[in-house]
Design an enzyme around this catalytic site. Structure first.
Site, mmCIF file in Angstrom:
data_model
loop_
_atom_site.group_PDB
_atom_site.id
_atom_site.type_symbol
_atom_site.label_atom_id
_atom_site.label_comp_id
_atom_site.label_asym_id
_atom_site.label_seq_id
_atom_site.Cartn_x
_atom_site.Cartn_y
_atom_site.Cartn_z
ATOM 1 N N ILE A 214 0.841 -1.181 0.000
ATOM 2 C CA ILE A 214 0.000 0.000 0.000
ATOM 3 C C ILE A 214 0.881 1.237 0.000
ATOM 4 O O ILE A 214 2.035 1.187 0.433
ATOM 5 C CB ILE A 214 -0.933 0.008 1.235
ATOM 6 N N GLU A 236 0.063 -10.528 -0.304
ATOM 7 C CA GLU A 236 -0.322 -10.522 1.111
ATOM 8 C C GLU A 236 -1.439 -9.514 1.362
ATOM 9 O O GLU A 236 -2.267 -9.709 2.245
ATOM 10 C CB GLU A 236 0.881 -10.214 1.997
#
Length: 437
Positions: A214, A236
């Site tokens: 992110i 993930e």
């Protein structure tokens, strides 16, 4: 499959914790804030002490890590988020170094024996199942092995599929909450982010299977992939930046060998649009980190492109991603899991990408890592290194060749002094090393 549910107050639910217990809290957007408040109130009242708290990254307040609760709650986080960073650096909280893939192993093997697991779940469906929603990660292992499991039923938790779905029989105590999930909104992309995104996107082939995190760089990379074809996702985590590629059909998973056509992730962090996208969506599998981050699983998909970031790198390719000197900053996460998985994948591309300088203009490329810094990705694991100034492949390069390559993508203001440091380190032959990168 059905189980009678008796709803109790958070104050009543928090009474399941005994002094000396280890408590596992649900992660990221699903941190059970009302339970946390009730638990902390018990601590303030002197009802419990010496309680170990563990979790991965969480969003929202984490008062149990404050100095006020020294001796009452001992936070041993598996990843240091911004909400516990100062407390960890001050010594009031601690960190367990571990690859994300192995966090579940610590729990399942009883190395971190969980007495109480506290999670937020979706409303039960007609078959008696609830969903762990946006965070399965190592929390599924905690639910499966804990002595007591507290479930906070929240209609805002999306009904995600995969390992997220669990029968009510796994849960012992039930509370209710209607608080919306914590949202994460990304800052606008900088010019540096955009240039790094272009440099990384140039390394990603059609049919690639993506892993990304992110923040600015992952979003900048995703923004450059609009003309790619048949991309897949096994990661993930993912965030809102992926959604435009899904809606346009660029991400369709058709080239994947495992979970063909599916998006696979362990946890999510983003906005309500992201949470709504996952809700009741059979195209998304929320899975245990043993699966999302297992190297033996990752490598089975072709063209795995693992895009991870770092805090600093030295001129031999040692990457620090968890600390600034002796000050712990984040965690290992899945960087090595996916770097190794992508390296073993047919046509895989492991990438470490970062700005060449900090926000204050200090070079993040250094002759040696700052004393006390942790090496997350070793020089042996390194393949592609990318900054806004270019991309270099370190695989198969000597130490001196690596130094030249890494310095070539450093900020121009620092290249001369880095080159001088390399000359002092390696000797006069360094000047004769060919630039084959």
């Amino acid at each position: 499959m059905h189980k009678e549910i008796k709803i109790v107050s958070f104050e009543e639910a928090a009474k399941v914790i005994k002094s000396g217990d280890r408590v596992h809290l649900h992660s990221v957007a699903l941190a059970p804030q009302k339970f946390i408040n009730a638990m902390c109130e018990r601590g303030r009242n002197g009802e419990i002490y010496d309680v170990a708290i563990q979790h991965l990254h969480t969003e929202g307040p984490a008062p149990y890590a404050d100095a006020e609760f020294e001796g009452i709650f001992n936070l041993e986080s598996l990843f240091v988020g911004a909400n516990v960073r100062k407390q960890t650096q001050a010594g009031y909280a601690d960190y367990i170094p571990v690859f994300l893939s192995e966090t579940q192993q610590l729990i399942r093997e009883g190395i971190l024996k969980v007495n109480v697991a506290v999670v937020q779940v979706s409303v039960p469906d007609k078959h008696g199942y609830v969903s762990l929603g946006t965070s399965v990660d190592a929390t599924k292992a905690a639910v499966e092995t804990a002595d007591t499991v507290v479930a906070v039923i929240n209609p805002n938790v999306p009904r995600a599929f995969g390992d997220a779905l669990m029968p009510l029989s796994y849960f012992d105590v039930f509370c209710e909450d209607n608080t919306p999930l914590i949202e994460h909104h990304n800052a606008p992309l900088t010019e540096i982010d955009i240039q790094i995104g272009k440099n990384v996107a140039g390394l990603i082939p059609d049919g690639a299977c993506l892993q990304m995190g992110i923040g600015g760089i992952p979003n900048a990379v995703l923004a450059q992939l609009g003309n790619h074809k048949n991309l897949g996702v096994h990661t993930e985590m993912f965030a809102d930046g992926l959604l435009p590629l899904v809606y346009s059909g660029v991400v369709n998973g058709m080239n994947k060998k495992l979970d063909k056509g599916k998006i696979v992730a362990g946890f999510l962090m983003g906005t309500k649009e992201l949470y709504d996208f996952v809700d009741d969506n059979p195209g998304v599998l929320m899975m245990d980190v043993a699966y999302t981050n297992g190297v033996g699983i990752i490598k089975q998909n072709p063209k795995v492109c693992a895009i991870n970031s770092a805090l600093s790198i030295d001129i031999t390719g040692q990457v620090c991603a968890d600390s600034i000197g002796t000050r712990h900053y984040s965690g290992v996460g899945g960087q090595i899991d996916f770097t190794r998985g992508a390296s073993a994948s047919e046509g895989g591309v492991p990438i470490i990408a970062m700005p060449s300088v900090t926000g204050k203009g200090v070079s993040k490329i250094t002759p040696t890592l700052l004393q006390g810094s942790g090496v997350v990705t070793t020089r042996n694991n390194m393949r592609w290194f990318v900054t806004e100034h270019g991309a270099v492949n370190l695989f198969g390069k000597t130490l001196q060749q690596r130094a030249k390559a890494i310095i070539s993508v450093a900020h121009p203001n620092f290249r001369e002094e880095l080159d001088q440091a390399a000359f002092e380190r390696f000797g006069s032959h360094y000047h004769f090393v060919a630039k084959k990168y």
